[in-house]
Design a protein around this motif. Structure first.
Motif, PDB file in Angstrom:
ATOM      1  N   VAL A  43      -2.281  -4.403   9.279  1.00 56.78           N
ATOM      2  CA  VAL A  43      -3.293  -4.884  10.209  1.00 56.78           C
ATOM      3  C   VAL A  43      -4.216  -3.720  10.544  1.00 56.78           C
ATOM      4  N   GLY A  44      -5.471  -3.831  10.164  1.00 61.80           N
ATOM      5  CA  GLY A  44      -6.388  -2.708  10.361  1.00 61.80           C
ATOM      6  C   GLY A  44      -7.474  -2.952  11.377  1.00 61.80           C
ATOM      7  N   CYS A 104      -3.722   6.961   1.129  1.00 63.49           N
ATOM      8  CA  CYS A 104      -2.810   6.774   2.259  1.00 63.49           C
ATOM      9  C   CYS A 104      -2.027   5.478   2.138  1.00 63.49           C
ATOM     10  N   GLY A 105      -2.515   4.540   1.342  1.00 59.24           N
ATOM     11  CA  GLY A 105      -1.769   3.319   1.066  1.00 59.24           C
ATOM     12  C   GLY A 105      -1.936   2.222   2.088  1.00 59.24           C
ATOM     13  N   PHE A 106      -2.723   2.457   3.122  1.00 56.47           N
ATOM     14  CA  PHE A 106      -2.770   1.462   4.190  1.00 56.47           C
ATOM     15  C   PHE A 106      -3.577   0.227   3.793  1.00 56.47           C
ATOM     16  N   CYS A 107      -4.680   0.441   3.079  1.00 59.95           N
ATOM     17  CA  CYS A 107      -5.497  -0.707   2.650  1.00 59.95           C
ATOM     18  C   CYS A 107      -4.929  -1.368   1.408  1.00 59.95           C
ATOM     19  N   LEU A 138     -11.836  -2.764   3.090  1.00 53.89           N
ATOM     20  CA  LEU A 138     -12.284  -1.397   3.315  1.00 53.89           C
ATOM     21  C   LEU A 138     -11.188  -0.389   2.981  1.00 53.89           C
ATOM     22  N   ARG A 140     -10.740   3.953   3.235  1.00 57.99           N
ATOM     23  CA  ARG A 140     -11.385   5.142   3.780  1.00 57.99           C
ATOM     24  C   ARG A 140     -11.047   6.382   2.964  1.00 57.99           C
ATOM     25  N   CYS A 141     -10.108   6.240   2.014  1.00 53.49           N
ATOM     26  CA  CYS A 141      -9.632   7.424   1.279  1.00 53.49           C
ATOM     27  C   CYS A 141     -10.266   7.595  -0.096  1.00 53.49           C
TER      28      CYS A 141
ATOM     29  N   ALA C 196     -14.066   9.438  12.051  1.00 53.84           N
ATOM     30  CA  ALA C 196     -13.271   9.290  10.840  1.00 53.84           C
ATOM     31  C   ALA C 196     -12.906   7.842  10.542  1.00 53.84           C
ATOM     32  N   ALA C 197     -12.570   7.100  11.589  1.00 52.21           N
ATOM     33  CA  ALA C 197     -12.179   5.694  11.443  1.00 52.21           C
ATOM     34  C   ALA C 197     -11.230   5.454  10.262  1.00 52.21           C
ATOM     35  N   MET C 199      -8.116   3.812   8.140  1.00 53.14           N
ATOM     36  CA  MET C 199      -7.767   2.390   8.083  1.00 53.14           C
ATOM     37  C   MET C 199      -6.618   2.040   9.016  1.00 53.14           C
ATOM     38  N   GLU C 200      -5.726   2.997   9.235  1.00 53.42           N
ATOM     39  CA  GLU C 200      -4.664   2.742  10.213  1.00 53.42           C
ATOM     40  C   GLU C 200      -5.103   3.344  11.545  1.00 53.42           C
ATOM     41  N   THR C 201      -5.027   2.557  12.599  1.00 55.62           N
ATOM     42  CA  THR C 201      -5.316   3.094  13.919  1.00 55.62           C
ATOM     43  C   THR C 201      -4.136   3.964  14.353  1.00 55.62           C
ATOM     44  N   GLY C 250      -1.855   6.319   7.791  1.00 56.26           N
ATOM     45  CA  GLY C 250      -2.951   5.614   7.129  1.00 56.26           C
ATOM     46  C   GLY C 250      -4.277   6.322   7.227  1.00 56.26           C
ATOM     47  N   GLY C 251      -4.289   7.581   6.816  1.00 59.64           N
ATOM     48  CA  GLY C 251      -5.529   8.340   6.760  1.00 59.64           C
ATOM     49  C   GLY C 251      -5.675   9.244   7.974  1.00 59.64           C
TER      50      GLY C 251
END
Lengths: 169, 289, 772
Positions: A43-44, A104-107, A138, A140-141, C196-197, C199-201, C250-251
């Motif tokens: 969940v982003g 990072c693998g999150f997306c 989206l 970001r990496c 930076a935003a 993807m993981e908060t 997450g980043g």
């Protein structure tokens, strides 16, 4: 604000029947993650922009943060956990690894599910179509270049039949 | 951004839906694809007591192409429009515009009815319905009524749909095969809200444009036509001079608001540029004989 | 040292990918424990005001709510968040309390913490907390901050913290340069607020073990050890009673690793309630709460000879750091001042940068902090100066770029810190010329400024140096396990950059092992190594990698020593054979692995790498783009990066770092903007309004990485590589737009370069920005 009663919802996840008791306000994303402990779906943003929570419902890629769990009644839901081929990576997953399509693998789960839905129905998608379809997910990496290459590379496997014949398609 | 508490029902018939809406006396909201409503709830900009999910009511998802035009059921999704085998021929402007809606996964759940009822002035479907002079079919306990698009939208995010009514269908008038059309949209990113978009069409008779329709999306607070620009082109050849006249009139007649994204002057200029490009596309695109 | 070099330098597929691709990553929100409660923040809706009362009764009455904490619940003195980097007494006047008390100073400032059975109930309750705040006038820009008629901190007496100075050459040399130079040019530039935003908060899970009086905090990233130390101080607990657990992340991109208010509040609540408490930031509060970055304006002036030889560079800038000075707030202004000259020969340099507070979200570090901004301004000024001098902008740079025989080059000294340093190695002309060749400069230069098919073409090139490998030290521990595999433990932390793979490559090569003999790479959490310094400033490969090398040497020595004792010989006589499976001396062979192996339950060795000098990778970027003059739309046709990172461990992950950084910086240049209204309300609090790059925005980015000039400062020869991709992007894009729109006289001196802004610049045409 009284809390309306929980509902019983039945659907399948990756071919396996699931029955959950949920508040009406619970999103499908939170239901998958916390009620069913399928935390691969991320969940982003919770407002339908980032695409991290993308899953496949009845064969189509959807935002699971923009769908209530109660709306999934009777549906076939597929998540990233369903992409593996036994213990081995599925063709799209392997292509992502080969092309360094994640950091990072999150997306990544959302990217994979969007791409899986796309290639399952359009195994000939060209680069413009792939970029267009992925533009709602989206990252970001990576800067996306590896992701697009990976999806294009995985087309051959889908043309050869990957993505077909799954129980929930 | 967890959703506020609400009750939920998924009625099997329209009558049940009307009953539920009535019971909650204005505090219930219909739910179709949810692609506009769910973000509103996530930001808690609305806190309805009940969501009435119309997803299980049969008969709301039909696409009907007939001599009188195209009828889209309220629950027709964007993907249904884009994947329909004959809709692109029957109404190319509609299909082109819907291709600009949001993103791939959103288009798999977002619906025609949801978008029209949400009435976002930056959304494509309200703009197309307004420009094409569509007719909205609104149903309620008392029966069904039809409302012309120009009377349907009463302001940004506002329509004439009553608290216990549902939009069930939109009817787009027949589209002559030789009609000329263009759709141009400018957004900062694909799928982002349009800074300005123009839906344009006209019929060509004896080398001049008749029945010119120019609708503007996104640049102004409400969906609107550009009557001065339409008049400027009506009865003229759609050549460089004709287009320039329409562009000048369009820029003169819009009064876009200023916001964090862009100045009023920028949006006004952009409206003209989109008119120019939409008309140029209309004039040059091959059409059926 | 054994150096097979069979893995280092290879595009080894990442170990991390196996869990990330199958949905088995463990990000902080993926973990749940029995009886866990959920926290959410009540945040200020006003940018500046006096707190009269916070009424929590209605929230506390809601079923399922366990606690609502305000500043009044935190004891006699509300804990303040101290500075971590470049601490300074002047700046300490502007520290942030963990919960607002007395005043609020930005929209989104934490007012209270709500703890409830579910996240949704916590959010319901947060909506019932009534904060009575009397509004005060707001300070939202440099002018307002410097005027000082409204003060954020009355006791400080000013909205201005200290002013940093960066100096090279003495004051008289600088004065002489500007007095005597035949050409000077002074311009005002601005970079906007963005962030930076990732993807993981952010998120945290704090668990309190009452019986053992131990706290476990999961979700710490980037600098877990530093956060643990600070948390221990603020909670009044011994550091050893806190386990800091690093989660998958997450980043990072620099915004993590601050000590944020929640880093205190969530553990505090867990201890107070005796329950596990989880907090997951939502995207809206993320955009309000995480450190913003890059908002700086500066008048920059250059003095040159007619042939383009730079004599001096000076500037007066001001950073808007938002409402509080956060732990890492000074990094960007310091870099901004120090790196203003970049890779160029600038004999006299003086930068002065004021640190200002305003009623906006506090600022902090973001990938390439300060360097992105300062490169943008310098490279813009270079193109302007070259144009006015009638010198080709490539020739201008070629003329002023430092030559290899001028290395190492001393960096300006930054006051009041006294920090200086010097570059380590390199040939800046090599990357510059290669970049020109790769973009096809000589062919494309003919397109510059021309309108073709309705759009105007522009090209530009710019240069940078990146600072990496920041000290002071890093720890590693290798464990030779009974089965013959080796586990790597290191104090560096992962923020998604592929650390586990890189470290496995380094460890495997150092021990002469194949990849599959590395059983695990564990990092970041307390309990893994004695101490860790985390991931920041492009340091992990340099510091952690070198510490692993040291540990590998020590492990081999430990094995030899053990074997020697058994074999009755000196350790130097023992040879390690069969891929580290056996030890041999004097004709006898001992098995190391297996049930009867020498390793038994394991052999451990520690490693340490210390460094007080930074590495400096460097390079050039070039862009070819078009501008639609009617809409202001920029399309990037080609983007080339050429850099030298000293030594490449994994070309695949390195390529990923570069491309990702470039696209992120393109977002910062063209799309992303944290916009405030006149009352200090953030207007871009969603991803629908804060636009980050998507898959179809920038399809062509090409990266070329060289390893011609290893760093002499570490045994691997590596330099940092995480940030270089970011640094020159703003300047290159702004210059390419200026190149495209030269016929309009457009001078884009302020980011972001959105379509509306470019259109306004075109309309304004030849009127240059007036200087004060």
């Amino acid at each position: 604000m009284g809390n309306p009663p929980a509902r019983t919802v039945r659907f399948t996840v990756n071919g396996v029947p699931a029955t959950v008791e949920v508040e009406p306000r619970l999103t499908l994303a939170d239901c998958l993650r916390h009620a069913l402990e399928l935390t691969g779906t991320h969940v982003g943003c919770e407002h339908g922009v980032c695409g991290a929570c993308t899953v496949i419902v009845d064969g189509r890629a959807v935002r699971s943060c923009l769908m209530l769990a109660v709306q999934a009644e009777g549906c076939a839901v597929q998540t990233v956990e369903g992409l593996v081929d036994g213990e081995a990576l599925g063709p799209l997953q392997a292509a992502f690894r080969r092309h360094h399509a994640l950091q990072c693998g999150f997306c990544t789960p959302g990217m994979l599910m969007t791409s899986h839905a796309l290639l399952s129905s359009e195994p000939d998608a060209d680069v413009a179509r792939v970029r267009e379809a992925l533009s709602g997910n989206l990252c970001r990496c990576t800067g996306y270049i590896g992701i697009v290459e990976a999806v294009l590379d995985a087309r051959a496997a889908y043309k050869a039949g990957a993505g077909k014949g799954r129980p929930d398609r | 951004m967890k959703l506020p508490a609400f009750d939920y029902a998924a009625p099997a018939t329209l009558d049940e839906a009307f009953e539920l809406l009535e019971q909650h006396a204005g505090d219930a909201r219909p739910l179709a694809g949810g692609q506009s409503l769910m973000p509103v709830l996530a930001f808690r900009l609305a806190q309805p007591s009940m969501l009435v999910d119309i997803g299980r009511i049969p008969g709301l998802d039909a696409i009907t192409i007939g001599g009188d035009g195209v009828r889209l059921g309220a629950r027709v999704r964007w993907c249904d429009i884009l994947e329909h085998p004959s809709l692109r021929a029957a109404h190319p402007l509609l299909v082109e515009a819907i291709g600009h809606v949001a993103h791939y996964p959103i288009r798999n759940r977002g619906t025609v009815g949801g978008s029209l009822a949400h009435a976002d002035p930056a959304a494509e479907m309200p703009g197309i319905a307004y420009t094409c002079e569509a007719t909205m079919v609104i149903a309620g306990r008392a029966g069904t009524r039809t409302v012309a698009a120009r009377d349907f939208f009463t302001g940004p995010l506002e329509t004439v749909i009553g608290p216990a009514e549902l939009l069930v269908e939109v009817r787009l008038p027949a589209w002559p095969v030789a009609r000329r059309w263009g759709f141009e949209e400018f957004a900062r990113q694909r799928g982002a809200f349009a800074l300005a978009a123009i839906a344009a069409f006209y019929d060509e008779r004896d080398g001049v444009a008749t029945g010119v329709h120019l609708g503007v999306i996104g640049a102004t607070g409400v969906v609107q036509r550009l009557p001065a620009a339409e008049s400027a082109l009506e009865g003229r050849a759609v050549d460089a001079a004709g287009i320039a006249a329409a562009v000048a009139a369009a820029r003169a007649e819009v009064d876009p608001p200023e916001d964090a994204e862009a100045s009023s002057a920028y949006r006004r200029s952009l409206v003209g540029t989109m008119v120019e490009r939409a008309l140029a596309a209309a004039a040059t695109r091959p059409v059926a004989a | 040292m054994t150096r097979h070099d069979i893995l280092v330098g290879q595009p080894v597929e990442r170990l991390e990918d196996l869990r990330f691709l199958t949905g088995r990553g463990q990000y902080v929100d993926d973990r749940s424990v029995d009886g866990m409660l959920h926290a959410t923040l009540v945040r200020s809706a006003l940018a500046h005001g006096t707190i009269r009362a916070i009424d929590t009764a209605a929230a506390l009455a809601l079923p399922g709510v366990h606690a609502v904490y305000t500043a009044a619940d935190l004891g006699a003195k509300v804990p303040m968040i101290p500075m971590r980097m470049e601490a300074n007494a002047d700046l300490a006047r502007f520290e942030q309390p963990v919960l607002a008390h007395g005043k609020v100073r930005y929209v989104g400032e934490p007012l209270a913490l709500v703890v409830a059975d579910t996240p949704a109930i916590a959010e319901d309750a947060a909506g019932l907390v009534a904060a009575h705040i009397e509004p005060l006038p707001v300070v939202l820009d440099r002018t307002g901050a410097e005027r000082g008629d409204t003060l954020l901190f009355e006791q400080a007496g000013s909205n201005r913290g200290l002013a940093l100075q960066a100096l090279r050459g003495d004051a008289s040399a600088l004065d002489a340069a500007f007095r005597d130079a035949p050409y000077t040019c002074r311009r005002r530039f601005k970079v906007h607020r963005h962030t930076a935003a990732p993807m993981e908060t952010r998120g945290l899970l704090a668990e309190w073990d009452a019986a053992r009086q131990r706290l476990t905090v999961s979700g710490l990233v980037k600098v877990p050890f530093a956060i643990r130390a600070l948390l221990a101080t603020l909670l009044g607990m011994p550091e050893s009673a806190i386990d800091a657990v690093e989660s998958d992340c997450g980043g990072g991109f620099g915004m993590r690793g601050e000590f944020y208010p929640e880093d205190f509040l969530v553990p505090f609540a867990a201890r107070r309630l005796g329950r596990a408490v989880k907090w997951i930031e939502d995207r809206n509060e993320h955009l309000l709460a995480i450190t913003h970055a890059r908002e700086v304006e500066c008048e920059l002036e250059i003095a040159c000879d007619r042939d383009g030889t730079i004599r001096g560079l000076r500037g007066q800038g001001a950073y808007d750091l938002g409402a509080y000075i956060r732990p890492n707030a000074v990094t960007a202004p310091r870099n901004f001042a120090q790196m203003a000259g970049g890779p160029y020969r600038i004999p006299a340099l003086h930068m002065e940068v004021a640190l200002l507070v305003s009623n906006k979200t506090p600022a902090g570090s973001y990938r390439g902090p300060g360097r992105f901004e300062t490169d943008c301004f310098r490279e813009r000024l270079f193109d302007i100066a070259a144009g006015e001098l009638g010198i080709d902008r490539v020739a201008f740079r070629r003329h002023n770029l430092l030559r290899q025989d001028e290395m190492p080059s001393r960096l300006p000294i930054v006051m009041p810190y006294g920090s200086g340093g010097e570059t380590d190695s390199g040939n800046y002309h090599e990357t510059f010329e290669r970049c020109l060749a790769e973009i096809g400069w000589n062919d494309k230069v003919a397109l510059a400024g021309r309108q073709i098919d309705g759009v105007f073409h522009g090209i530009a090139i710019g240069c940078y140096i990146e600072g990496g490998g920041s000290g002071p030290r890093e720890h590693a521990r290798l464990v030779y396990e009974g089965d013959g595999r080796v586990a790597v433990h290191v104090g560096s932390s992962a923020v998604g950059q592929g650390l586990e793979t890189i470290f496995a490559q380094i460890a495997a090569d150092a021990l002469g092992l194949p990849m599959d003999r590395i059983s695990a790479v564990r990092h970041g959490s307390s309990g893994i190594v004695k101490m860790g310094y985390g991931s920041l400033g492009s340091r992990s490969t340099v510091m952690g990698g070198s510490a692993i090398l040291d540990a590998a040497n020590n492990l081999q020595h430990a094995i030899r020593t053990l074997a020697a004792a058994r074999l009755g010989c000196a350790p130097e006589e023992v040879s390690l054979e069969d891929g580290l499976r056996s030890a041999a001396a004097r004709g006898r062979v001992l098995a190391l692995a297996g049930p009867s192996g020498l390793a038994g339950g394991g052999i451990e060795a520690d490693g340490l790498f210390e460094n007080d000098r930074r590495t400096y990778s460097y390079g050039s970027h070039a862009a070819h783009l078009t501008v639609d003059a009617a809409t202001g739309q920029v399309r990037l046709l080609d983007y080339v990066s050429v850099e030298d990172v000293g030594r490449i461990i994994n070309p695949m992950t390195l390529h990923g770092q570069v491309i990702g950084a470039i696209v992120q910086a393109l977002g910062g240049t063209l799309l992303e903007h944290l916009v405030y209204d006149g009352q200090g309300q953030l207007l871009t609090g969603s991803l629908a309004s804060y636009l980050v790059p998507a898959a179809d925005d920038f399809p062509v980015i090409r990266s070329f990485v060289l390893e011609n000039h290893p760093s002499p400062l570490n045994p691997l020869g590596v330099k940092g590589a995480g940030e270089g991709g970011v640094i020159p992007v703003g300047g290159v894009i702004a210059n390419a737009i200026a190149s495209a729109l030269s016929s309009f006289g457009v001078q884009p001196d302020e980011l972001p370069l959105t379509p509306p802004r470019i259109w306004e610049l075109i309309r304004r045409g030849n009127a240059p920005v007036a200087l004060p």
